[in-house]
Enzyme design. Structure first.
Site, PDB file in Angstrom:
ATOM      1  N   HIS A 211       0.804  -1.211   0.000  1.00  0.00           N
ATOM      2  CA  HIS A 211       0.000   0.000   0.000  1.00  0.00           C
ATOM      3  C   HIS A 211       0.845   1.272   0.000  1.00  0.00           C
ATOM      4  O   HIS A 211       0.361   2.333  -0.406  1.00  0.00           O
ATOM      5  CB  HIS A 211      -0.949   0.002   1.200  1.00  0.00           C
ATOM      6  CG  HIS A 211      -2.059  -0.995   1.076  1.00  0.00           C
ATOM      7  ND1 HIS A 211      -3.198  -0.742   0.347  1.00  0.00           N
ATOM      8  CD2 HIS A 211      -2.197  -2.259   1.559  1.00  0.00           C
ATOM      9  CE1 HIS A 211      -4.003  -1.799   0.394  1.00  0.00           C
ATOM     10  NE2 HIS A 211      -3.418  -2.728   1.130  1.00  0.00           N
ATOM     11  N   GLU A 241      -9.323   4.494  -6.425  1.00  0.00           N
ATOM     12  CA  GLU A 241      -8.387   4.946  -7.447  1.00  0.00           C
ATOM     13  C   GLU A 241      -9.097   5.718  -8.552  1.00  0.00           C
ATOM     14  O   GLU A 241      -8.578   5.868  -9.660  1.00  0.00           O
ATOM     15  CB  GLU A 241      -7.631   3.756  -8.045  1.00  0.00           C
ATOM     16  CG  GLU A 241      -8.484   2.730  -8.759  1.00  0.00           C
ATOM     17  CD  GLU A 241      -9.026   1.626  -7.843  1.00  0.00           C
ATOM     18  OE1 GLU A 241      -9.301   0.535  -8.362  1.00  0.00           O
ATOM     19  OE2 GLU A 241      -9.171   1.866  -6.625  1.00  0.00           O
TER      20      GLU A 241
END
Length: 353
Positions: A211, A241
């Site tokens: 991450h 995203e």
């Protein structure tokens, strides 16, 4: 920037505070997120320093201890404290030399002038005059009330930005969409385009690289997006995203190649993380904000175009011409935004380079 700085001056106190808040909002809404953060932090630190200055003056008056130092006795004492130095720095930008900031400067100067009067009485072992003390206390309240309006607004706006990408978040960008939609309803020839973007294979990045790389990639993408648009355009993190672009006063014919150039810039960029090179691509869907449907319907059309780009191989831009589409389908189908129907009206944007 146009702002109602010189409208009716005979306002009740509550109306004045509302007016001050409105003028500050009108001014600060044009600031970039990084400027908001700096402004909020500067106000906080300067207020803390001024609180210490206030305590020093108050303590000296109570215990009858003379005060020295330019910030207490100088003719231009207001320029020697930390808050005054911050204001001097703020006024280096012509944008702030108006309305509420000038009023804050005036109150600040008056406060130091009132304090200097009291300190002079104190240092000369004179009796402190009640009217002078009341003026000092009243001016202090006026200054702090005004500054707190500014501080509260800057803090509020910090909460409207996504901390990872430093872009507006989904909740705050809704106000921008609503404003553009209202402009469109008032003018038949007003154009505004929107685009949805989604980073390709983002889940794989998080799964394989972690991450921290995912966050780095998000930040890189967001900065490239933000640097590639006009000052009055907007790009926000819409979720995960996904990103949402808003292009005021831009037709689809103008917006589509702009978005595709951004797509190419992103695909050609690289991210370096601990010696590893990462590339990133995204898929885009572009359409108009339409006066024939609500905002949600327009976003859905952009989303349909986006996923058509995904299904066509990713790293490409697809568009839906809502103005052209409404002439090819019933108003009911257009307004219901049938996904299957809309997919048949998706077209790829041809590469410009």
């Amino acid at each position: 920037m146009n702002s109602p700085l010189h409208r009716a001056t005979n306002l009740a106190p509550a109306d004045k505070q509302t007016k001050d808040r409105y003028v500050i909002e009108n001014l600060l809404e044009s600031l970039h997120h990084e400027d908001f953060e700096a402004l909020s932090d500067d106000i906080k630190h300067s207020l803390e320093a001024h609180r210490d200055w206030m305590q020093a003056v108050t303590k000296a008056l109570i215990i009858r201890q003379p005060l020295e130092g330019a910030q207490f006795v100088a003719a231009d004492a207001h320029r020697h404290c930390q808050f005054g130095q911050w204001l001097t720095k703020v006024f280096e930008d012509e944008m702030f030399k108006q309305g509420s900031f000038l009023k804050i400067e005036a109150y600040h100067q008056q406060l130091h002038t009132a304090a200097s009067t009291l300190v002079r009485q104190l240092n000369q072992h004179q009796e402190i005059k009640r009217d002078d003390l009341n003026k000092f206390m009243h001016t202090q309240k006026e200054l702090f009330d005004m500054v707190m309006v500014l501080f509260e607004f800057s803090v509020l706006n910090k909460q409207q930005f996504d901390p990872t990408t430093r872009l507006m978040n989904r909740r705050s960008v809704g106000a921008v969409l609503a404003s553009e939609y209202n402009k469109m309803q008032r003018s038949d020839d007003y154009d505004c385009c929107i685009a949805m973007a989604d980073i390709d294979h983002f889940k794989n990045v998080n799964d394989v690289w972690g991450h921290d790389v995912g966050d780095l990639l998000l930040g890189h993408t967001a900065k490239l997006f933000d640097d590639s648009i006009r000052r009055h355009d907007t790009v926000s993190r819409y979720g995960g995203e996904e990103f949402l672009f808003i292009f005021p006063e831009m037709s689809l014919e103008q917006a589509a190649p702009v978005i595709d150039r951004i797509r190419l810039q992103l695909a050609q960029s690289r991210i370096n993380h601990h010696g590893n090179q990462h590339n990133v691509t995204a898929s885009f869907g572009v359409t108009q904000l339409s006066r024939y449907s609500d905002i949600k319907g327009s976003i859905k059309r952009a989303d349909i175009a986006l996923y058509a780009a995904k299904e066509s191989g990713r790293n490409m831009t697809m568009l839906i011409d809502s103005q052209g589409t409404i002439g090819q389908m019933s108003y009911e189908d257009f307004n219901n935004d049938s996904t299957e129907t809309m997919r048949r009206h998706c077209y790829p944007v041809i590469e410009t380079d």
